[in-house]
Structure formats: structure tokens, C-alpha cells
Write an enzyme that holds these catalytic residues in place. Structure first.
Site, PDB file in Angstrom:
ATOM      1  CG  ASP A  71     -17.803  -4.124   5.029  1.00 34.86           C
ATOM      2  OD1 ASP A  71     -18.524  -5.107   4.765  1.00 34.86           O
ATOM      3  OD2 ASP A  71     -16.786  -3.822   4.363  1.00 34.86           O
ATOM      4  CD  GLU A 133     -17.304  -6.496  -0.690  1.00 33.52           C
ATOM      5  OE1 GLU A 133     -17.113  -6.809  -1.873  1.00 33.52           O
ATOM      6  OE2 GLU A 133     -17.340  -5.304  -0.305  1.00 33.52           O
TER       7      GLU A 133
END
Length: 374
Positions: A71, A133
Site C-alpha cells: 500500500d 501498513e
């Protein structure tokens, strides 16, 4: 595919934190399987995003994890010079959202994979790619929970957050929460008939900020800047108009804790202040947004010695930003940070990585494979 081609492909997936990531996960899965690796896709409880776990070499035996996240933060900054999801090269720099944080590291690991698969590895190398994350390490705990069924306990995890390829042995922990106060709205000419949620929240925040300032008294850890735990109120929102008693107010607060201090415990005095408002007739809601532990420097770490040999750089003791490395350590796995790029380029317009940094990272991963080859 070379590392730049792989990076261009990864950047083209707008895998923004908190959104479905099936497209990038499917591409990485197919690429790794074509390289001869064993791939496990681990769907998260959200149902629309997944972690990946990839193994090259023998599944039996203790090996190393190369860890990263797929991400990226949003790319809404108006200062971008070009499309942030199209890789742009200027000289030795490659621009795009996630180039430094941290698709450059993923590209290096994937580019090295065919070579690792061709080696006669005595011990495995695993790629562990997580989701969300950037929302406080929400994906990797599910991956770590599944790890005992995927491999033997690893010798160590290399978390490839941008560190200019200098190994980093420690970082602070973090916890964040959203506070909500619900009062009673009405006409501002009759404040005696309402309960102003903004006013109530202002009192909670005033006490929280004063408490945060007291954290400078310790515990202290001089390896960090600043050398103490900290608190910040990052977002506050509430009310509708100046002539309406504010019936609702929210605030987002984070703490960053030095090793040895529980991040969540630092928020307890703030939580107590919020819940005290119930005695005055307010409704309150406490929502934990994220929490991950600090990474404490492991004494006599064999992993630190390995990374020193592979990179030619002595480890840096500590950084103040957080990573998934603390969660690996909490799970009983020695962990260290080492990746291409500079954290100062992350989360901003015209994020970039240098081609030389990618070459150094790929060399490090290939060197790890050579250590494990028969």
C-alpha cells in the site's frame, strides 16, 4: 523484467491504503509463481485486501524474511509534476507515488527472485508483503498469525523501509485513537439548554497536550530524536455553524513511544479524561485507530552482523519513524530495517528513488541468497 520495469508496473497500481488491493496482489502472485516460487495469498478480514507470503528454496529449514508493504499513501498533493501513478525517469531518479515508500524495495525483491530461484538454496528466503501498513500496520498481524503454518521460525526479517540502505536497529512504537464527544445541539442564544461538544473536547485536548508535554521528563532514550515519548493531536472536527451549539466533535490523537514503553498505555490518561465527560451528560466514544510496538535494539544480533556484511555499512542505532519491524520482534523474530530511498522523500509530491539505490538493494538481496546457497 528488470527492476525498473517491475517498479513501473507496481507504481501503475494505485494501491492506496485502505482500498482493495486484489489487482496488485494478483500480479505479484502470478509473477512469483512464474519464477518458480511458492505463493500463498492470505485474505484479510476486510474481505477486499490480502497479504502475500512467497517462499523460494526449500520450505523446510529456517531462513530469512524480506518484508514490505504494497500500500501507499494517497497522492493528492497538487505539486506533483506528473501523474504520480506513472513512473517517470529523469536522469538517475525515478518518480512516482511509492517509489521510495516502498515499492522500490518490492521491485528489488521481485527482480532478484528468478536469480534466487536458480540458486541451490540450503535455507529458504521468504517474501512477506502486507497491506495497510500506512494505516498503522493493520495487515501484517494477520500474516504473522499465519506464519507458523507457512514456514519454520525465521532467523530474521529484513524490513525494507527507506533507510538509504543503512541497517537500522530500533524505532519508536505508536498508538493512535479517535475521540468522539456527543452533546446536545440547539440555538446558540440558549447555551444553557445544550451541551457543547466542542467546548468539552477542548478541555480534554488541553489536558492531553499538558500531559504530552510532561512525557519529556522521561523515560528517556538518547538514541532517539527527541529522546522521549511524544503526543500529538493531529485532527479535530466538530460543529455545524457558529450560531448552533456544537452537538458533536471528534479528535485524532497519536503517541510515539520509546522502547520499553507501551504506546497504548500512554493513551490511558487521555481515555480517562474523555470518559470523565459522561459525568456531565455527554456521550463519548473511544476508537483505537492503530497500535504497534517499538523495535528495541537486540543485543548481539546476528541479523545486524549479516546486514553489516551485506551492505558494508554499520547499523544506525535508531530512527523515530515506525515500521512493521517491531511486530516481527514481538512475534519472536529478530528484525532490522534496511531499504533503498530516504524517508524524507516519502509522503510528499514528486517522491522519487535513485537507480543506484535500487542497484544496491538488489545486490544486498542477491548477497543474502549467496550466503544461503550450497
Amino acid at each position: 523484467m528488470n527492476v525498473e520495469e517491475i517498479l513501473a508496473t507496481l507504481i501503475a497500481f494505485p494501491s492506496v491504503v485502505g482500498t482493495p488491493n486484489g489487482a496488485i496482489v494478483d500480479w505479484i502472485r502470478d509473477y512469483c509463481q512464474a519464477a518458480g516460487a511458492e505463493v500463498t495469498v492470505l485474505p484479510g478480514p476486510e474481505g477486499d485486501r490480502s497479504n502475500l507470503f512467497v517462499t523460494v528454496g526449500p520450505r523446510a529449514g529456517r531462513g530469512y524474511i524480506i518484508s514490505g508493504h504494497v500500500d501507499v499513501v494517497p497522492a493528492g498533493e497538487p505539486e506533483w509534476s506528473s501523474d504520480p501513478f506513472v513512473l517517470r525517469r529523469e536522469g538517475g531518479r525515478l518518480y512516482g507515488r511509492g517509489t521510495t515508500d516502498m515499492k522500490g524495495f518490492l521491485a528489488c525483491a521481485l527482480a532478484a527472485l528468478p536469480g534466487l530461484a536458480a540458486m541451490n538454496l540450503r535455507q529458504p528466503i521468504h517474501l512477506a508483503f502486507s497491506y495497510d501498513e500506512e494505516a498503522g500496520c493493520r495487515g501484517v498481524p494477520h500474516l504473522l498469525a499465519a506464519l507458523p503454518g507457512l514456514c519454520e521460525r525465521p532467523l530474521g526479517a529484513i524490513v525494507g523501509e527507506p533507510s538509504r540502505m543503512q541497517p537500522v536497529r530500533a524505532h519508536k512504537g505508536k498508538a493512535a485513537a479517535r475521540l468522539e464527544v456527543i452533546g446536545r445541539s440547539g440555538h446558540s442564544s440558549r447555551p444553557d439548554l445544550g451541551l457543547n461538544a466542542v467546548h468539552a473536547m477542548a478541555g480534554v485536548i488541553t489536558h492531553a497536550v499538558a500531559y504530552g508535554q510532561s512525557l519529556a521528563n522521561g523515560p528517556l532514550d538518547q538514541d532517539f530524536e527527541p529522546p522521549y515519548s511524544s503526543l500529538q493531536v493531529g485532527v479535530i472536527a466538530g460543529g455545524q455553524a457558529v450560531n448552533i451549539i456544537a452537538g458533536q466533535c471528534t479528535a485524532d490523537i497519536e503517541v510515539r513511544a520509546v522502547p520499553g514503553v507501551s504506546p497504548s498505555s500512554l493513551l490511558e490518561p487521555v481515555k480517562a479524561g474523555l470518559f470523565a465527560l459522561r459525568d456531565s451528560g455527554f456521550e463519548v466514544i473511544w476508537q483505537e485507530l492503530s497500535s504497534y510496538p517499538a523495535l528495541a535494539p537486540a543485543k548481539g544480533s546476528e541479523l545486524a552482523a549479516v546486514l553489516t556484511e551485506l551492505t558494508g555499512q554499520e547499523p544506525l542505532t535508531a530512527v523515530s519513524y515506525g515500521t512493521e519491524a517491531g511486530l516481527y520482534q514481538q512475534a519472536g523474530i529478530d528484525a532490522i530495517i534496511c531499504g533503498p530511498g530516504d524517508i524524507g522523500r516519502a509522503h510528499r509530491a514528486d517522491e522519487y528513488i535513485e537507480t543506484g539505490e535500487l542497484a544496491a538493494c538488489r545486490k544486498m538481496i542477491q548477497g543474502l541468497g549467496a550466503r544461503l546457497a550450497a
